[in-house]
Structure formats: C-alpha cells, structure tokens
Motif scaffolding. Structure first.
Motif, PDB file in Angstrom:
ATOM      1  N   GLY A 123       0.841  -1.193   0.000  1.00  0.00           N
ATOM      2  CA  GLY A 123       0.000   0.000   0.000  1.00  0.00           C
ATOM      3  C   GLY A 123       0.871   1.235   0.000  1.00  0.00           C
ATOM      4  N   PHE A 124       0.418   2.283   0.681  1.00  0.00           N
ATOM      5  CA  PHE A 124       1.204   3.506   0.788  1.00  0.00           C
ATOM      6  C   PHE A 124       2.210   3.381   1.927  1.00  0.00           C
ATOM      7  CE2 PHE A 124      -2.684   5.085  -1.279  1.00  0.00           C
ATOM      8  CZ  PHE A 124      -2.125   5.811  -2.316  1.00  0.00           C
ATOM      9  N   TYR A 125       3.378   3.970   1.720  1.00  0.00           N
ATOM     10  CA  TYR A 125       4.389   4.034   2.776  1.00  0.00           C
ATOM     11  C   TYR A 125       5.148   5.348   2.635  1.00  0.00           C
ATOM     12  CZ  TYR A 125       7.836   2.530  -0.777  1.00  0.00           C
ATOM     13  OH  TYR A 125       8.643   2.435  -1.899  1.00  0.00           O
ATOM     14  N   GLN A 126       5.954   5.670   3.630  1.00  0.00           N
ATOM     15  CA  GLN A 126       6.738   6.900   3.577  1.00  0.00           C
ATOM     16  C   GLN A 126       8.228   6.561   3.573  1.00  0.00           C
ATOM     17  OE1 GLN A 126       6.714   9.391   7.100  1.00  0.00           O
ATOM     18  NE2 GLN A 126       5.808   7.760   8.349  1.00  0.00           N
ATOM     19  N   ASP A 127       8.944   7.274   2.764  1.00  0.00           N
ATOM     20  CA  ASP A 127      10.395   7.107   2.658  1.00  0.00           C
ATOM     21  C   ASP A 127      11.013   8.489   2.829  1.00  0.00           C
ATOM     22  OD1 ASP A 127      12.980   6.439   2.150  1.00  0.00           O
ATOM     23  OD2 ASP A 127      12.647   5.632   0.140  1.00  0.00           O
TER      24      ASP A 127
ATOM     25  N   LYS B 141       4.918   7.068  -1.002  1.00  0.00           N
ATOM     26  CA  LYS B 141       5.008   6.272  -2.222  1.00  0.00           C
ATOM     27  C   LYS B 141       3.949   5.174  -2.178  1.00  0.00           C
ATOM     28  CE  LYS B 141      10.040   6.899  -2.776  1.00  0.00           C
ATOM     29  NZ  LYS B 141      11.339   6.192  -2.865  1.00  0.00           N
ATOM     30  N   TYR B 142       3.587   4.679  -3.355  1.00  0.00           N
ATOM     31  CA  TYR B 142       2.647   3.561  -3.443  1.00  0.00           C
ATOM     32  C   TYR B 142       3.432   2.310  -3.830  1.00  0.00           C
ATOM     33  CZ  TYR B 142      -1.591   0.902  -4.355  1.00  0.00           C
ATOM     34  OH  TYR B 142      -2.588  -0.050  -4.318  1.00  0.00           O
ATOM     35  N   GLY B 143       3.496   1.358  -2.892  1.00  0.00           N
ATOM     36  CA  GLY B 143       4.357   0.195  -3.049  1.00  0.00           C
ATOM     37  C   GLY B 143       4.141  -0.637  -4.293  1.00  0.00           C
ATOM     38  N   PRO B 144       2.884  -0.958  -4.656  1.00  0.00           N
ATOM     39  CA  PRO B 144       2.657  -1.905  -5.755  1.00  0.00           C
ATOM     40  C   PRO B 144       3.037  -1.407  -7.148  1.00  0.00           C
ATOM     41  CG  PRO B 144       0.810  -1.931  -4.244  1.00  0.00           C
ATOM     42  CD  PRO B 144       1.666  -0.771  -3.854  1.00  0.00           C
ATOM     43  N   ILE B 145       3.511  -0.169  -7.283  1.00  0.00           N
ATOM     44  CA  ILE B 145       3.989   0.270  -8.599  1.00  0.00           C
ATOM     45  C   ILE B 145       5.490   0.539  -8.601  1.00  0.00           C
ATOM     46  CG2 ILE B 145       1.754   1.220  -9.288  1.00  0.00           C
ATOM     47  CD1 ILE B 145       2.875   4.021  -8.676  1.00  0.00           C
TER      48      ILE B 145
ATOM     49  N   GLU C 283      10.125   1.902  10.100  1.00  0.00           N
ATOM     50  CA  GLU C 283      10.220   3.351   9.910  1.00  0.00           C
ATOM     51  C   GLU C 283       9.452   3.866   8.692  1.00  0.00           C
ATOM     52  OE1 GLU C 283      14.517   3.775   7.736  1.00  0.00           O
ATOM     53  OE2 GLU C 283      14.456   2.611   9.594  1.00  0.00           O
ATOM     54  N   ARG C 284       9.099   2.983   7.782  1.00  0.00           N
ATOM     55  CA  ARG C 284       8.400   3.428   6.577  1.00  0.00           C
ATOM     56  C   ARG C 284       6.878   3.319   6.687  1.00  0.00           C
ATOM     57  NH1 ARG C 284      12.230   1.595   1.402  1.00  0.00           N
ATOM     58  NH2 ARG C 284      14.031   2.810   2.097  1.00  0.00           N
ATOM     59  N   LYS C 285       6.413   2.826   7.807  1.00  0.00           N
ATOM     60  CA  LYS C 285       4.977   2.648   7.979  1.00  0.00           C
ATOM     61  C   LYS C 285       4.269   3.996   8.078  1.00  0.00           C
ATOM     62  CE  LYS C 285       1.678   0.066  10.816  1.00  0.00           C
ATOM     63  NZ  LYS C 285       1.526  -0.932  11.884  1.00  0.00           N
TER      64      LYS C 285
ATOM     65  N   ALA D  64      -0.409  14.978   1.657  1.00  0.00           N
ATOM     66  CA  ALA D  64      -0.976  16.110   2.400  1.00  0.00           C
ATOM     67  C   ALA D  64      -1.467  15.654   3.776  1.00  0.00           C
ATOM     68  CB  ALA D  64      -2.124  16.737   1.601  1.00  0.00           C
ATOM     69  N   ALA D  65      -2.077  14.468   3.824  1.00  0.00           N
ATOM     70  CA  ALA D  65      -2.575  13.943   5.097  1.00  0.00           C
ATOM     71  C   ALA D  65      -1.423  13.654   6.060  1.00  0.00           C
ATOM     72  CB  ALA D  65      -3.391  12.678   4.857  1.00  0.00           C
ATOM     73  N   LEU D  66      -0.313  13.145   5.540  1.00  0.00           N
ATOM     74  CA  LEU D  66       0.870  12.885   6.373  1.00  0.00           C
ATOM     75  C   LEU D  66       1.418  14.193   6.938  1.00  0.00           C
ATOM     76  CD1 LEU D  66       3.069  10.993   7.481  1.00  0.00           C
ATOM     77  CD2 LEU D  66       4.296  11.292   5.319  1.00  0.00           C
ATOM     78  N   GLU D  67       1.480  15.203   6.108  1.00  0.00           N
ATOM     79  CA  GLU D  67       1.999  16.496   6.572  1.00  0.00           C
ATOM     80  C   GLU D  67       1.079  17.114   7.620  1.00  0.00           C
ATOM     81  OE1 GLU D  67       2.624  18.625   2.922  1.00  0.00           O
ATOM     82  OE2 GLU D  67       4.228  17.263   2.283  1.00  0.00           O
ATOM     83  N   ARG D  68      -0.236  16.947   7.456  1.00  0.00           N
ATOM     84  CA  ARG D  68      -1.159  17.444   8.482  1.00  0.00           C
ATOM     85  C   ARG D  68      -0.975  16.672   9.786  1.00  0.00           C
ATOM     86  NH1 ARG D  68      -4.908  17.213   4.132  1.00  0.00           N
ATOM     87  NH2 ARG D  68      -5.835  15.308   5.007  1.00  0.00           N
TER      88      ARG D  68
END
Length: 535
Positions: A248-252, A257-261, A461-463, A526-530
């Motif tokens: 799914g989505f993760y943060q680096d 980023k979207y993992g499956p692509i 850490e990427r969760k 944007a949601a992560l930054e909020r």
C-alpha cells in the motif's frame, strides 16, 4: 483469514471531577458512582454496537455474558445491550452502513473510525457522533491524565482539526505492539539439518528442502512448504518487505510512495512466481480458507507461514500438544534481501489503531456515558479490562495481576485466546489500555516470548501513521483507491500464478497510473503532513 486478520475494551465509574482536579486524576475511595453528577440524569441502560469476535462468539451470544461486563454492570448499575453484526466482515460492513444511514443510532458505536469516509471528523460533521474534547476535559479524569502524561498518544487519537472522537483502544507499551510475523516448523528444520533462514535466498533453499526431503516423515511428497496470501502481504509486508516496499502507501524520508507500482515490487512478484511454479507456495493461496488452513497446520502438512503470536504460535502449540509432541512452530526473522541489510519492514502497531468507542448524537446521557467509558482507563478499570474479575480469572501477587492456572492452561482444543475471551477482550481490542503485564502472560510459551523479541527487530520506519483525507478529498480518494486496489489484487494473483507474464509489469503500472494513483498519493502526502503538524 483468522490467523492474519487483525488481533487483539471499554468502561466506567470515574472519580469526581472535583476530587480528581485536586489529586491528578487518581481514583479515590470517595469517588462517586456514575449518575450522581448534578444536572445529569442517572444512566441505567446503554445500547452499544460493536463487532463480535470469534474468541467470544464461539462461547457466548453477546459480550454481556463476558465475566468482565457482568462485573462492570454490578459496579456501575448500567445494563448494556450489545448489538453485534454478523461475524462475516462484508455483512458487518453492510449493517454498519445501514445503521449510519438511519436516524436510529445506538448510544455508543465502537469501530475503526479512521475508515469512515472522510475520516472521523466527517462523522462528527455528519452529525453521527459527538466531539468529545470538552466532555473528556470535564468528566473523564482518567483518560485526561493519560493524555497529559503521553501527549504523543493524544496526537494519534485526534483528527487533523484537533477533535477527539472516541474513547480509544491503546497499546500502552512496546511489548503489546508487536504480535505478528513469519513462522516456521523448527522440528522440520532440525530433522533436515537446516538453519533458520534469514534472507530470501536462504528461504528458497529451506522451502525446496521442505518440498523434496519429506520432513513430515510419511513417505509422501505432500508437504506444503509455505502459505502466503494477499492479506498476509498487506499486513506490514512480511517477505515483500525484504525489497523495502509494501502492499500500500508508505513513507520514505517523509515522501509518500505507493508500493505496488515500485520497481522493487516487480522483483518480489518474480520471486513469488518462481516459488509458485516450483510448488513451494501453497496452490490454495488465491482462495483463503480458515478451516482448510487449520487442517494443513494440524495434519503436519504446512512448513511455514505468517502468524499471530497468540492466535498462531500459541494456538497451534495448544492444538498439537497432545497430537504430536514433536510439533514446534517458532518465529523466524523478517526476511532480508541480503545478509547484513537493515530490517526495515516488520509489524509494529502504533499506540492507537483507530478503533474506539464513540458516543452518538442519539445518546441522551453523554456526560454519564463519558464517565462510564472513562472507568476503563483508571486503576480499577485497568484490572477489569485486562484481566477480568479478581478471584475468577486472576489474583494479585506482589502488586501485579496474575492469571489463575485454569485460565492459563485451557484443555486441549481450546486456545488461550478463547480461554481469555470468557473473561475479557484483551486478546483483540476495546476502549482501554492494553497492559504489558497482560501480554507477557498471554505469551506463555518460550517460543512466544522469543517471537516477541525476534519480530521486534525491524524499525518499521516506513509505515504510514493513521492519516485521513479531508472531507473534500475523501470521495475522490475512495473512488480512485477502490478501482486501484481491485485491479492490484487481481493482478497480484495473475502475476504470481503466471497467468500474466512478469514482462507486462510496466503495462500494469501504467494502468494504475491512469486510474489516478498520483492524485491519491498527493492526498496521502498532504494527510501525512497534516498529521505531523498535530500537537
């Protein structure tokens, strides 16, 4: 599946606001019963909607029969009518949606509110549940003190706008946040003279040996080396995480980023396709079936999978203790691509998983309900919700709650989680703080304690934290991701089974891009930054 579907409480009686304002929120012998507050009607009945759990459903029709809630009713004088949807997840979701669409809401709804379209703030704006900030400040001294002592906990249970929307399920310490990971038959490894695998290449060698060298000793080539399915891939990326990505989505480094692509996902698919073609991956992985899975584990056919600590390692140890004394299922490290790599992906929950008990707009006694819910976060509530009723399921020894032997040692065929389920909800979730002391007793076997240490090593850490889109972003995000995830799941099976050649991965990526994944990623960013700006 039960062995991967997410694991592991709620309620009552707080010290008076005046008393607690002078003693920091601690409970005192002079604490009034709920319902004694002036200008507030006495609370005698509550309707409470919450999904049932298999550990309870196998033994009782409703949570009201649970020892914990029977005792809570005696303490509080509040009779609770629990409303349980069907165990089937899809049917439960449909019932939840129908309930919200009606104007007849129960007093309390316990669910994962971050999954509400638009997030929990939208549920408040939709006039389904009430904002709790002021009520908690005035009438929930126990939870208020927890938030004061742990501001990072408060950050996780708020919305981006600062609203507190529920009484949350909280995992209080590190020991209760790690409970899932890869597992392997240690007795099979020992019989074949194999070491515990740590890298993907080592796993391949072990699985080949499981297939070819008859570790179950029945003279038949019937061993299933490993079982993995899309639900397992999606739960904090076991095996997939070796490539540094997820399902799914993760943060680096702060970038979503979207993992499956990602290119690494292609390499993962190629490896799984190889395992499938060579008969290492269970041929039934595309159609999960709990009973069939349990049968494979308990008839000595399955060599490895991914498990919950209590509902997997503990469960099968108990089911097999009389059947096969040699059976030994143990934790394995989260796989790496090469020895020496830093383990990044692993299962570790946040303090909050988004599940909580919200008070609905239909509730006629919100103040008294807040007091009732706050009980769980005080000293006496902590004991009741983690352990059940003193003298029935536990006793106090040297200042700590210790489960009685008859609870910790259920008869063969009854799992420890089911044994606890007669008394409390600690093996799944509810509005209370899960205790490390409970967890250490729940993980009664040496291999379970080892699993906790082994699975705790990845940094995770990427969760992504539990972020939510705004109400304006919500419908667009949901529309994109419904299509993307349906296509992703379909193609995962096709790539692994060889129906779709891995050479078509770039076409698959372009298709997902055409569905709007870039816009969905921006919404997540944007949601992560909020979230990071919450205070």
């Amino acid at each position: 599946m039960k062995h991967v579907s997410s694991v592991m409480l709620i309620s009552l009686l707080a010290a008076s606001v005046a008393a607690c304002s002078s003693n920091g929120g601690g409970e005192t012998s002079s604490s009034p019963q709920p319902g004694k507050e002036t200008q507030s009607p006495k609370l005698t009945n509550l309707t409470y909607w919450v999904a049932n759990h298999s550990n309870a459903a196998s033994q009782m029709k409703t949570y009201a029969e649970m020892e914990m809630y029977k005792e809570l009713e005696k303490i509080s004088g509040v009779k609770v009518e629990f409303q349980h949807p069907p165990l089937d997840a899809q049917q439960a979701k449909e019932q939840f949606n129908l309930m919200l669409a009606s104007n007849q809401l129960p007093d309390v709804i316990e669910t994962g509110w971050t999954g509400y379209p638009g997030g929990p703030e939208k549920a408040i704006q939709d006039n389904k549940i009430i904002k709790l900030n002021d009520l908690i400040d005035k009438y929930a001294p126990n939870l208020k003190k927890l938030f004061t002592d742990h501001p990072d906990w408060k950050k996780q249970i708020m919305t981006d706008d600062g609203s507190i929307y529920s009484f949350p399920f909280l995992r209080g310490g590190d020991k209760v946040r790690v409970f899932f990971g890869p597992g392997v038959r240690q007795d099979w490894l020992e019989k074949l003279g194999l070491k515990m695998p740590t890298t993907i290449d080592e796993w391949y060698s072990v699985l080949k040996a499981f297939k070819e060298k008859d570790p179950n000793g029945n003279g038949k080539a019937d061993e299933i080396p490993i079982y993995l399915d899309k639900a397992i891939f999606a739960t904090d990326a076991p095996f997939l995480g070796a490539w540094g990505t997820n399902y799914g989505f993760y943060q680096d480094s702060g970038k979503v980023k979207y993992g499956p692509i990602q290119p690494e996902f292609k390499d993962f698919l190629a490896t799984m396709n190889k395992w499938y073609k060579e008969g290492l991956l269970d041929k039934d992985f595309a159609a999960p079936n709990d009973k069939l899975y349990d049968n494979k584990m308990t008839t000595n056919l399955l060599g490895a999978s991914v498990f919950y600590n209590g509902g997997g390692i503990g469960k099968y140890a108990n089911l097999m203790k009389d059947k096969d004394p040699n059976f030994k299922l143990v934790a394995a490290p989260y796989p790496l691509l090469k020895a020496g790599d830093k383990p990044i992906w692993g299962q570790k929950d946040f303090v909050s998983n988004g599940i909580g008990a919200a008070i609905t707009t239909s509730n006629k006694n919100p103040i008294e309900t807040v007091k009732w819910l706050d009980y769980a976060y005080g000293e006496k509530g902590d004991l009741l919700f983690n352990y059940g009723k003193e003298g029935v399921s536990y006793k106090m020894e040297n200042g700590k709650a210790v489960f009685l032997p008859e609870v910790l040692n259920p008869p063969s065929g009854v799992s420890l989680a089911q044994s606890f389920g007669k008394h409390n909800r600690s093996t799944w979730s509810a509005p209370f703080v899960l205790s490390d002391n409970f967890q250490l007793q729940y993980l009664a076997l040496p291999q379970q304690k080892d699993a906790l240490a082994i699975w705790s090593k990845p940094t995770a850490e990427r969760k992504m934290p539990l972020v939510t889109p705004t109400k304006d972003e919500s419908s667009k995000y949901a529309s994109v991701m419904t299509d993307v995830e349906t296509y992703r799941d379909e193609m995962l099976l096709k790539f692994i089974m060889g129906v779709e050649p891995i050479e078509n991965f770039d076409k698959y990526v372009k298709k997902i891009q055409s569905m709007g994944i870039e816009e969905a990623t921006k919404i997540q960013q944007a949601a992560l930054e909020r979230f990071n700006k919450r205070s």
